[in-house]
Design an enzyme around this catalytic site. Structure first.
Site, PDB file in Angstrom:
ATOM      1  N   SER A   1      -4.325  -1.858  -4.325  1.00 50.13           N
ATOM      2  CA  SER A   1      -3.655  -2.974  -4.851  1.00 50.13           C
ATOM      3  C   SER A   1      -4.527  -3.510  -6.013  1.00 50.13           C
ATOM      4  CB  SER A   1      -3.344  -3.753  -3.754  1.00 50.13           C
ATOM      5  OG  SER A   1      -4.751  -4.459  -3.160  1.00 50.13           O
TER       6      SER A   1
ATOM      7  N   ARG B   1      -9.732 -11.944  -2.172  1.00 45.90           N
ATOM      8  CA  ARG B   1      -9.690 -10.666  -2.690  1.00 45.90           C
ATOM      9  C   ARG B   1     -10.298 -10.522  -4.059  1.00 45.90           C
ATOM     10  NH1 ARG B   1      -6.924  -7.825   1.502  1.00 45.90           N
ATOM     11  NH2 ARG B   1      -5.019  -9.380   2.125  1.00 45.90           N
TER      12      ARG B   1
ATOM     13  N   ASN C   1     -13.271   3.038  -1.092  1.00 46.88           N
ATOM     14  CA  ASN C   1     -12.301   1.888  -0.781  1.00 46.88           C
ATOM     15  C   ASN C   1     -12.750   1.393   0.277  1.00 46.88           C
ATOM     16  OD1 ASN C   1     -10.456   0.160  -0.486  1.00 46.88           O
ATOM     17  ND2 ASN C   1      -8.595   1.240  -0.781  1.00 46.88           N
TER      18      ASN C   1
ATOM     19  N   HIS D   1     -15.269  -7.335   0.210  1.00 48.08           N
ATOM     20  CA  HIS D   1     -15.210  -9.032  -0.031  1.00 48.08           C
ATOM     21  C   HIS D   1     -16.285  -9.635   0.802  1.00 48.08           C
ATOM     22  CE1 HIS D   1     -11.331  -7.852  -1.711  1.00 48.08           C
ATOM     23  NE2 HIS D   1     -10.698  -7.606  -0.604  1.00 48.08           N
TER      24      HIS D   1
ATOM     25  N   TYR E   1       0.802  -1.182  -0.045  1.00 43.66           N
ATOM     26  CA  TYR E   1       0.010  -0.154  -0.060  1.00 43.66           C
ATOM     27  C   TYR E   1       0.852   1.357  -0.047  1.00 43.66           C
ATOM     28  CZ  TYR E   1      -3.634  -3.564   1.204  1.00 43.66           C
ATOM     29  OH  TYR E   1      -4.366  -4.509   1.360  1.00 43.66           O
TER      30      TYR E   1
ATOM     31  N   HIS F   1      -9.456   0.021  -5.271  1.00 38.28           N
ATOM     32  CA  HIS F   1      -8.550  -0.558  -4.376  1.00 38.28           C
ATOM     33  C   HIS F   1      -7.081   0.006  -4.812  1.00 38.28           C
ATOM     34  CE1 HIS F   1     -11.690  -3.057  -3.003  1.00 38.28           C
ATOM     35  NE2 HIS F   1     -12.055  -3.286  -4.592  1.00 38.28           N
TER      36      HIS F   1
HETATM   37  C1  DQA Z   1      -7.761  -2.842  -0.503  1.00 37.58           C
HETATM   38  C2  DQA Z   1      -7.647  -4.357  -1.024  1.00 37.58           C
HETATM   39  C3  DQA Z   1      -8.466  -5.210   0.242  1.00 37.58           C
HETATM   40  O1  DQA Z   1      -8.477  -6.680  -0.144  1.00 37.58           O
HETATM   41  C4  DQA Z   1      -7.790  -4.986   1.367  1.00 37.58           C
HETATM   42  O2  DQA Z   1      -8.478  -5.668   2.213  1.00 37.58           O
HETATM   43  C5  DQA Z   1      -7.561  -3.584   1.751  1.00 37.58           C
HETATM   44  C6  DQA Z   1      -7.191  -2.639   1.027  1.00 37.58           C
HETATM   45  C7  DQA Z   1      -6.792  -2.231  -1.423  1.00 37.58           C
HETATM   46  O3  DQA Z   1      -6.981  -0.730  -1.468  1.00 37.58           O
HETATM   47  O4  DQA Z   1      -6.088  -2.581  -2.174  1.00 37.58           O
HETATM   48  O5  DQA Z   1      -7.794  -3.300   2.778  1.00 37.58           O
HETATM   49  O6  DQA Z   1      -8.988  -2.422  -0.710  1.00 37.58           O
END
Ligand code: DQA
Length: 136
Positions: free
Chosen positions: A97, A106, A69, A75, A22, A95
């Site tokens: 990521s 995910r 986000n 999920h 992140y 997201h």
């Molecule tokens: C997220 C991806 C999610 O799977 C994860 O639980 C997060 C961050 C992302 O910004 O990539 O907390 O939403």
């Protein structure tokens, strides 16, 4: 335009947790960059670790577009899914990521079907791309 950026569970730990995934910047630093980028627009930033509070924020929203986000709630939160479905303001799922290149769980999003679109994998730029999409 008036934008509402909502960050869900654990996003307050951005810059502290899993830096390789992140990044090093805090959520406050990212939000400041977004606000500067959209200085001609009105940007509100909201973060909560509480599913119910995120639903309440969605219910009360008054803006042109919501950039969400939801973190891990993405999920499995049918509550947030139903909150998005209960409002008429378009929501773009974001997201940082690329959730499709990570763990299997995910790859499931229960909110995607009620969102206008999905942007994932561009780090903090995912938020910027999502906001830009409202201007197309
Ligand atoms: C997220 C991806 C999610 O799977 C994860 O639980 C997060 C961050 C992302 O910004 O990539 O907390 O939403």
């Amino acid at each position: 335009m008036k934008f509402l950026f909502i960050n869900g569970v654990n996003l307050n730990m951005t810059g502290i947790r899993e830096k390789g995934v992140y990044g090093l910047q805090t959520l406050e630093e990212i939000n400041a960059e977004i606000a500067a980028r959209f200085s001609g627009d009105e940007c509100e930033f909201y973060q909560s670790n509480s599913e119910g509070d995120i639903c309440s924020k969605l219910h009360a929203a008054s803006c042109d577009g919501i950039i969400l986000n939801a973190g891990a709630y993405t999920h499995y939160s049918y509550a947030i899914r139903d909150a998005i479905a209960s409002i008429s303001i378009p929501v773009v799922e974001v997201h940082m990521s690329n959730v499709h290149s990570r763990e299997e769980f995910r790859r499931t999003s229960v909110i995607s079907p009620v969102c206008k679109g999905v942007i994932a994998g561009f780090g903090k730029n995912s938020y910027i791309l999502a906001a830009e999409s409202f201007k197309l």
